[in-house]
Design an enzyme around this catalytic site. Structure first.
Site, mmCIF file in Angstrom:
data_model
loop_
_atom_site.group_PDB
_atom_site.id
_atom_site.type_symbol
_atom_site.label_atom_id
_atom_site.label_comp_id
_atom_site.label_asym_id
_atom_site.label_seq_id
_atom_site.Cartn_x
_atom_site.Cartn_y
_atom_site.Cartn_z
ATOM 1 N N GLY A 189 -7.876 10.141 5.962
ATOM 2 C CA GLY A 189 -8.195 10.740 4.500
ATOM 3 C C GLY A 189 -7.847 9.789 3.586
ATOM 4 O O GLY A 189 -8.503 10.011 2.305
ATOM 5 N N ASP A 190 -7.096 8.613 3.914
ATOM 6 C CA ASP A 190 -7.081 7.623 2.636
ATOM 7 C C ASP A 190 -7.044 6.329 3.277
ATOM 8 O O ASP A 190 -6.095 5.383 3.403
ATOM 9 C CB ASP A 190 -5.937 7.644 2.037
ATOM 10 C CG ASP A 190 -5.468 6.945 0.596
ATOM 11 O OD1 ASP A 190 -6.584 6.288 0.434
ATOM 12 O OD2 ASP A 190 -4.279 6.370 0.266
ATOM 13 N N LEU A 191 -8.016 6.027 4.436
ATOM 14 C CA LEU A 191 -8.014 4.809 5.375
ATOM 15 C C LEU A 191 -8.495 3.449 4.753
ATOM 16 O O LEU A 191 -9.378 3.303 5.391
ATOM 17 C CB LEU A 191 -8.575 5.128 6.700
ATOM 18 C CG LEU A 191 -8.115 4.265 7.853
ATOM 19 C CD1 LEU A 191 -6.796 4.124 8.184
ATOM 20 C CD2 LEU A 191 -8.944 4.948 9.364
ATOM 21 N N TRP A 192 -7.945 2.981 3.551
ATOM 22 C CA TRP A 192 -8.337 2.077 3.117
ATOM 23 C C TRP A 192 -7.570 0.703 4.085
ATOM 24 O O TRP A 192 -6.570 1.049 4.667
ATOM 25 C CB TRP A 192 -8.162 1.684 1.725
ATOM 26 C CG TRP A 192 -6.765 1.643 1.336
ATOM 27 C CD1 TRP A 192 -5.772 2.461 1.289
ATOM 28 C CD2 TRP A 192 -6.077 0.693 0.675
ATOM 29 N NE1 TRP A 192 -4.759 2.183 0.599
ATOM 30 C CE2 TRP A 192 -4.889 0.801 0.255
ATOM 31 C CE3 TRP A 192 -6.671 -0.843 0.381
ATOM 32 C CZ2 TRP A 192 -3.760 0.002 -0.361
ATOM 33 C CZ3 TRP A 192 -5.618 -1.547 -0.215
ATOM 34 C CH2 TRP A 192 -4.359 -1.258 -0.378
ATOM 35 N N ASN A 195 -3.925 0.580 4.474
ATOM 36 C CA ASN A 195 -3.083 1.581 5.041
ATOM 37 C C ASN A 195 -3.155 1.344 6.493
ATOM 38 O O ASN A 195 -3.180 2.302 7.515
ATOM 39 C CB ASN A 195 -3.437 2.826 4.873
ATOM 40 C CG ASN A 195 -2.895 3.365 3.633
ATOM 41 O OD1 ASN A 195 -1.780 2.619 3.087
ATOM 42 N ND2 ASN A 195 -3.514 4.377 2.940
#
Length: 268
Positions: A189-192, A195
């Site tokens: 969900g926030d896999l930049w 991370n």
């Protein structure tokens, strides 16, 4: 760091031999711990965080870990103001680790989710993340991801009304733009790229999730947004393990819309 060490000892039931600050944590203060039982751990602390902020991270890591796919640090302890995690020794990115990430991320996604969303709201950074489930991904994406942040960005002067109208027009066509229907995936969900931790064990670990039931293309689009080393190796391995639907490359900008709106709200 004496207070941090004492807090960790109380939560873990083990002594702390030494503490070392870890750079890069702008939301939480991050400290490496060397423990008397021979392990290394990391404690992330934030005084007076939003209610549920730390717990959501711990729950998300555990939920992703249950999939047996992409590796996540084990949650060793959690409290309202801190979480203690297994330490991942960092190393340089490698093509082999990238390939393993692609295959393991496909397994995480394939573990699935009960629906699109989650039973509790979450956070992306410090920003709230509405998660109340909706029956289809296009509805969820438009109503829970894009439009709340369009309104917030306009309120903060980070988006003009004309720009907002363009996005609203796109969301009215979301069912046409979203591609073939897919079941809910178990996504980070926030896999930049920030991370992803390239570990000395030859694996790429994923951290700091905003986990929920979503569309698997969202995680892949996030990996591309700020650039990930060896990204093509990740994508090729993923597609080989669990082929992506036709036209997925054309939908990357659609999936990147939400994180860009979050960025506009938080940073202008």
């Amino acid at each position: 760091m004496a207070g941090t060490a004492s807090r960790a000892e109380a939560l873990l039931g083990h002594g702390v031999i030494s503490t070392t600050p870890v750079a890069g944590g702008d939301i939480c203060t991050t400290t490496r711990l060397r423990l008397t039982d021979g392990r290394n751990a990391v404690i992330k602390t934030r005084p007076h965080p939003p209610a549920g902020f730390i717990q959501r991270e711990a729950d998300g890591l555990r939920w992703l870990g249950e999939a047996g796919g992409a590796p996540v640090p084990e949650v060793l302890a959690v409290a309202d103001d801190c979480v203690i995690l297994e330490w991942v020794e960092p190393d340089k990115p490698s093509g082999d680790a990238a390939e393993r990430l692609g295959r393991s991320l496909a397994a995480t996604h394939a573990a699935g989710a009960p629906g699109f969303g989650l039973d509790v709201d979450g956070f992306i950074g410090l920003a709230p993340l509405p998660n109340r489930p909706l029956p289809t991904w296009p509805e969820f994406f438009a109503s829970r991801r894009v439009m709340p942040y369009v309104r917030a960005a306009v309120d903060r002067g980070a988006l003009t009304s004309a720009e907002a109208a363009t996005i609203e027009q796109a969301m009215r066509r979301i069912h046409d733009l979203a591609g073939p229907d897919e079941p809910p995936a178990r996504i980070h969900g926030d896999l930049w790229s920030g991370n992803v931790v390239w570990g000395s064990d030859g694996r790429a670990w994923i951290i700091d999730p905003a986990a929920h039931g979503g569309h698997r293309e969202t995680d892949l689009a996030m990996l591309a947004l700020f650039g990930l080393p060896h990204l093509q190796r990740v994508l090729d391995a993923y597609d080989d393990e669990r082929p992506l639907a036709d036209g997925w490359q054309d939908r990357v900008p659609l999936h990147q819309l939400h994180p860009l709106l979050v960025h506009a709200v938080l940073f202008g």
